[in-house]
Motif scaffolding. Structure first.
Motif, PDB file in Angstrom:
ATOM      1  N   VAL B  16       0.858  -1.199   0.000  1.00 49.71           N
ATOM      2  CA  VAL B  16       0.000   0.000   0.000  1.00 49.71           C
ATOM      3  C   VAL B  16       0.885   1.237   0.000  1.00 49.71           C
ATOM      4  O   VAL B  16       1.796   1.360   0.809  1.00 49.71           O
ATOM      5  CB  VAL B  16      -0.903   0.018   1.256  1.00 49.71           C
ATOM      6  CG1 VAL B  16      -1.865   1.198   1.198  1.00 49.71           C
ATOM      7  CG2 VAL B  16      -1.676  -1.294   1.362  1.00 49.71           C
ATOM      8  N   SER B  17       0.668   2.100  -0.954  1.00 45.27           N
ATOM      9  CA  SER B  17       1.471   3.345  -1.001  1.00 45.27           C
ATOM     10  C   SER B  17       0.577   4.477  -1.497  1.00 45.27           C
ATOM     11  O   SER B  17      -0.478   4.220  -2.090  1.00 45.27           O
ATOM     12  CB  SER B  17       2.648   3.149  -1.972  1.00 45.27           C
ATOM     13  OG  SER B  17       2.134   2.709  -3.224  1.00 45.27           O
ATOM     14  N   PRO B  18       0.975   5.714  -1.239  1.00 42.32           N
ATOM     15  CA  PRO B  18       0.134   6.851  -1.662  1.00 42.32           C
ATOM     16  C   PRO B  18      -0.007   6.859  -3.191  1.00 42.32           C
ATOM     17  O   PRO B  18       0.935   6.512  -3.901  1.00 42.32           O
ATOM     18  CB  PRO B  18       0.928   8.070  -1.180  1.00 42.32           C
ATOM     19  CG  PRO B  18       1.875   7.551  -0.165  1.00 42.32           C
ATOM     20  CD  PRO B  18       2.171   6.121  -0.537  1.00 42.32           C
ATOM     21  N   VAL B  19      -1.176   7.225  -3.686  1.00 43.76           N
ATOM     22  CA  VAL B  19      -1.354   7.329  -5.137  1.00 43.76           C
ATOM     23  C   VAL B  19      -0.530   8.526  -5.608  1.00 43.76           C
ATOM     24  O   VAL B  19      -0.621   9.599  -5.017  1.00 43.76           O
ATOM     25  CB  VAL B  19      -2.837   7.572  -5.502  1.00 43.76           C
ATOM     26  CG1 VAL B  19      -2.997   7.736  -7.003  1.00 43.76           C
ATOM     27  CG2 VAL B  19      -3.686   6.416  -5.002  1.00 43.76           C
ATOM     28  N   ARG B  23      -1.325  10.949 -10.831  1.00 45.90           N
ATOM     29  CA  ARG B  23      -2.473  10.090 -11.170  1.00 45.90           C
ATOM     30  C   ARG B  23      -3.744  10.668 -10.588  1.00 45.90           C
ATOM     31  O   ARG B  23      -4.820  10.519 -11.140  1.00 45.90           O
ATOM     32  CB  ARG B  23      -2.265   8.657 -10.657  1.00 45.90           C
ATOM     33  CG  ARG B  23      -0.983   8.005 -11.074  1.00 45.90           C
ATOM     34  CD  ARG B  23      -0.666   8.147 -12.552  1.00 45.90           C
ATOM     35  NE  ARG B  23      -1.697   7.765 -13.463  1.00 45.90           N
ATOM     36  CZ  ARG B  23      -1.716   6.615 -14.121  1.00 45.90           C
ATOM     37  NH1 ARG B  23      -0.763   5.760 -13.902  1.00 45.90           N
ATOM     38  NH2 ARG B  23      -2.667   6.355 -14.972  1.00 45.90           N
ATOM     39  N   LEU B  24      -3.623  11.341  -9.424  1.00 51.12           N
ATOM     40  CA  LEU B  24      -4.845  11.876  -8.798  1.00 51.12           C
ATOM     41  C   LEU B  24      -5.397  12.990  -9.679  1.00 51.12           C
ATOM     42  O   LEU B  24      -6.573  13.099  -9.929  1.00 51.12           O
ATOM     43  CB  LEU B  24      -4.516  12.426  -7.391  1.00 51.12           C
ATOM     44  CG  LEU B  24      -4.389  11.378  -6.303  1.00 51.12           C
ATOM     45  CD1 LEU B  24      -4.060  12.036  -4.989  1.00 51.12           C
ATOM     46  CD2 LEU B  24      -5.689  10.589  -6.176  1.00 51.12           C
ATOM     47  N   GLU B  26      -5.198  13.253 -12.784  1.00 57.10           N
ATOM     48  CA  GLU B  26      -5.814  12.706 -14.007  1.00 57.10           C
ATOM     49  C   GLU B  26      -7.299  12.473 -13.798  1.00 57.10           C
ATOM     50  O   GLU B  26      -8.103  12.608 -14.679  1.00 57.10           O
ATOM     51  CB  GLU B  26      -5.151  11.354 -14.320  1.00 57.10           C
ATOM     52  CG  GLU B  26      -4.157  11.404 -15.449  1.00 57.10           C
ATOM     53  CD  GLU B  26      -3.636   9.992 -15.716  1.00 57.10           C
ATOM     54  OE1 GLU B  26      -2.451   9.901 -16.025  1.00 57.10           O
ATOM     55  OE2 GLU B  26      -4.415   9.035 -15.574  1.00 57.10           O
TER      56      GLU B  26
END
Lengths: 97, 27
Positions: B16-19, B23-24, B26
């Motif tokens: 699990v890692s920050p997006v 990409r956010l 987009e």
């Protein structure tokens, strides 16, 4: 395909050398999900085209607390759509790997 | 990194890692 509000993409280049893929899933449109989930977090996981099923991975994500049971179908569908696309790409263009 | 968390479930590993910001934007 109907938009589930989730995005699944390859986490690493697909070299077609084996049936295992590295995929990354995250919430693109939180409004489309029913239950609680973690925003702004991407979940990376391996998916074996020969042995894994999207439903099984979705179930494990629900069990791990990433998504609510009510969203497991949307998670499975998002993974299935991406895996189907990858399989078609592999069939059409082996050079595309 | 401290931002990455590894979760195991039924023998499968989830990282699990920050997006990524890019990409956010987009979506």
């Amino acid at each position: 395909a109907e938009d589930t509000g989730l995005r699944v993409e390859l986490a690493e280049e697909d070299d077609c050398s084996n049936s295992s893929l590295a995929l990354r899933l995250w919430v693109e449109d939180p409004k489309k999900l029913k239950g609680k989930h973690k925003d702004n977090e991407a979940i990376e996981f391996s998916f074996n085209l020969e042995t894994d099923t999207p439903e099984e991975v979705a179930y494990e994500m629900v069990k791990s607390g990433f998504f609510h049971e009510s969203d497991s179908k949307a998670v499975a569908k998002s993974i299935r759509d991406r895996v189907t696309l990858i399989k078609k790409t592999r069939e059409k263009k082996p050079a595309g790997c | 990194s401290s931002l990455t968390q590894v979760v195991h479930s039924a023998g499968r590993r989830f990282i699990v890692s920050p997006v990524p910001e890019s990409r956010l934007r987009e979506s």
